[in-house]
Design an enzyme around this catalytic site. Structure first.
Site, PDB file in Angstrom:
ATOM      1  N   ASP A  13       0.883  -1.170   0.000  1.00 22.91           N
ATOM      2  CA  ASP A  13       0.000   0.000   0.000  1.00 22.91           C
ATOM      3  C   ASP A  13       0.917   1.215   0.000  1.00 22.91           C
ATOM      4  O   ASP A  13       1.621   1.470   0.980  1.00 22.91           O
ATOM      5  CB  ASP A  13      -0.864  -0.045   1.267  1.00 22.91           C
ATOM      6  CG  ASP A  13      -1.730   1.198   1.434  1.00 22.91           C
ATOM      7  OD1 ASP A  13      -1.578   2.147   0.640  1.00 22.91           O
ATOM      8  OD2 ASP A  13      -2.545   1.211   2.370  1.00 22.91           O
ATOM      9  N   TYR A 230       2.195   0.847  14.738  1.00 21.36           N
ATOM     10  CA  TYR A 230       1.160   0.704  13.718  1.00 21.36           C
ATOM     11  C   TYR A 230       1.505   1.463  12.445  1.00 21.36           C
ATOM     12  O   TYR A 230       1.735   2.653  12.483  1.00 21.36           O
ATOM     13  CB  TYR A 230      -0.175   1.219  14.246  1.00 21.36           C
ATOM     14  CG  TYR A 230      -1.249   1.185  13.193  1.00 21.36           C
ATOM     15  CD1 TYR A 230      -1.612  -0.021  12.607  1.00 21.36           C
ATOM     16  CD2 TYR A 230      -1.875   2.343  12.762  1.00 21.36           C
ATOM     17  CE1 TYR A 230      -2.569  -0.073  11.633  1.00 21.36           C
ATOM     18  CE2 TYR A 230      -2.845   2.302  11.779  1.00 21.36           C
ATOM     19  CZ  TYR A 230      -3.190   1.092  11.227  1.00 21.36           C
ATOM     20  OH  TYR A 230      -4.138   1.054  10.252  1.00 21.36           O
ATOM     21  N   LYS A 233      -2.471  -2.214   8.183  1.00 17.85           N
ATOM     22  CA  LYS A 233      -2.685  -3.644   8.353  1.00 17.85           C
ATOM     23  C   LYS A 233      -1.895  -4.406   7.299  1.00 17.85           C
ATOM     24  O   LYS A 233      -1.652  -3.920   6.212  1.00 17.85           O
ATOM     25  CB  LYS A 233      -4.177  -3.935   8.228  1.00 17.85           C
ATOM     26  CG  LYS A 233      -4.601  -5.207   8.896  1.00 17.85           C
ATOM     27  CD  LYS A 233      -4.519  -5.112  10.389  1.00 17.85           C
ATOM     28  CE  LYS A 233      -4.643  -6.482  11.023  1.00 17.85           C
ATOM     29  NZ  LYS A 233      -4.335  -6.431  12.439  1.00 17.85           N
TER      30      LYS A 233
END
Ligand code: F6R
Ligand code: MG
Ligand code: MG
Length: 381
Positions: A13, A230, A233
């Site tokens: 991504d 983080y 995902k």
């Protein structure tokens, strides 16, 4: 014996349009240009560029074997070009999965997800590549088990002599970085004891026991562990070879007819159903989801990618999608409550420590509390 072909699926991504919705077509064009040039030069035999949700998917064939620096370098370059476009257009989260500025020979551990398999082409080589968004590698545990170990899913385990000896699973512990090989059917209870915890134990490879042929591979990157914080995902990809002594295409797809609950969805912190969709619906909307998966069917001939067939583009999966919508509604009604929201140790980020810090002086011992509740440190943070 024929020459060995490697099928590499590498995804990342690197920014998207309308939040985390989908990549911009110009990003796909930029990645395509890089791979087309590599094909012209003979580095790769063939390729296909697509996306699922906000992840760009590079599907490539070549003769260099898995983990090859030239192939990983090529993918890195394609993602960098797509990142440039993302920056130019002001797309969201430009370059988010390229965790390191400098490429050092292998994209593993840097951010992109990787599934690669090397094999001698059978006279006809049907292969399915799976690409999911808003979930984690362990999302493949349940369907992979059904495909290769559950006779109620895969009739061939019972009635095809070439599969009757069963399959061997390589299961990876994403926290320890260790793998164990386990045999089905003898060890299925032990296998399930591990893979029922999909956030930790992930089916990484599957082999046919009669001859050791590798039938499947799943990407095992968990971005949140790689980066130590983080960063999005770790949306997984997988490759499954089909037919002629392996599970049939229909047996492989059957494992996705049940939209099981997976971790991911909004802010990487919620459980939701994994919805199998055609390519045209491979973009997330509701609550940044629900988690989606596409299946692309290929024939590989002398390394050429013939296809794809958009395998979930069929009314036979309408009821699965309808059930997934129903589950979506049911889970969403829980709002911030578990088990819709993940447990504290699985969430991508949380404000709980700040809330507890703020309240620490207001929490008072309760005299009449039952024995056993005053643990030194709560395990349930
Ligand atoms: C989950 C995901 C999204 C984002 C959410 C918030 O994998 O990509 O659900 O977590 O849209 O994104 P930020 O924090 O970038 O606004
Ligand atoms: Mg994203
Ligand atoms: Mg994604």
């Amino acid at each position: 014996m024929g020459e060995k072909i490697t099928l590499s699926v590498i995804k990342a991504d690197v920014g998207s349009l309308a939040g985390h919705h989908m990549p911009h077509p110009d990003q796909l064009a930029a990645a395509t240009k890089v791979l087309a040039e590599a094909k012209r030069k003979g580095l790769i035999i063939d390729f296909h560029v697509t996306h699922v949700g906000d992840d760009i998917q590079l599907i490539m064939t070549h003769k260099k074997g898995p983990d090859h620096p030239d192939i990983h370098g090529l993918a890195w370059q394609a993602f960098q070009e797509a990142t440039k476009v993302a920056k130019e257009l002001g797309l969201y989260a430009a370059g988010q999965d390229l965790l390191s500025e400098a490429f050092s020979g292998n994209v593993r551990g840097l951010g992109p997800g990787v599934a690669e398999i090397e094999f001698e082409e059978r006279p006809s080589e049907p292969v399915i590549t799976f690409h999911a968004d808003k979930t984690e590698p362990g999302a493949f545990n349940l369907p992979m088990f059904k495909i290769f170990a559950d006779p109620f899913n895969t009739a061939g385990l019972v009635i095809d002599p070439r599969m009757h000896e069963g399959f061997e699973f390589e299961i990876f512990d994403v926290f320890e970085g260790k793998a164990v090989r386990m045999k089905a059917p003898e060890e299925i209870y032990d296998i399930l004891a591990l893979i029922g915890t999909p956030g930790r134990y992930v089916i990484r490879k599957v082999f046919r026991r009669s001859d050791g042929l590798q039938a499947a591979v799943v990407s095992i990157e968990r971005l949140n562990l790689i980066a130590g914080k983080y960063v999005g995902k770790d949306d997984p990809v997988a490759i499954v070879r089909a037919q002629h002594g392996l599970p049939a295409v229909g047996e492989i797809l059957e494992a996705f007819a049940f939209p099981h609950l997976v971790a991911g969805w909004m802010r990487g912190s919620h459980h939701g159903p994994l919805m199998p969709v055609p390519q045209r619906y491979a973009r997330i909307t509701r609550f940044d989801g629900p988690p989606r998966i596409i299946a692309l069917g290929w024939q590989i001939k002398n390394g050429r990618l013939i296809g794809p067939a958009d395998l979930f583009d069929d009314v036979a999966f309408d009821e699965t999608r309808r059930l997934a919508q129903f589950i979506t509604e049911y889970m969403r009604r829980h709002g911030p409550f578990m088990p819709h929201r993940l447990g504290p140790e699985e969430m991508e980020y949380t404000t709980l420590p700040q809330v507890l810090e703020k309240l620490k002086d207001r929490f008072k011992k309760v005299a009449e509390a039952p024995k056993g509740v005053h643990k030194e440190k709560s395990e349930m943070l």
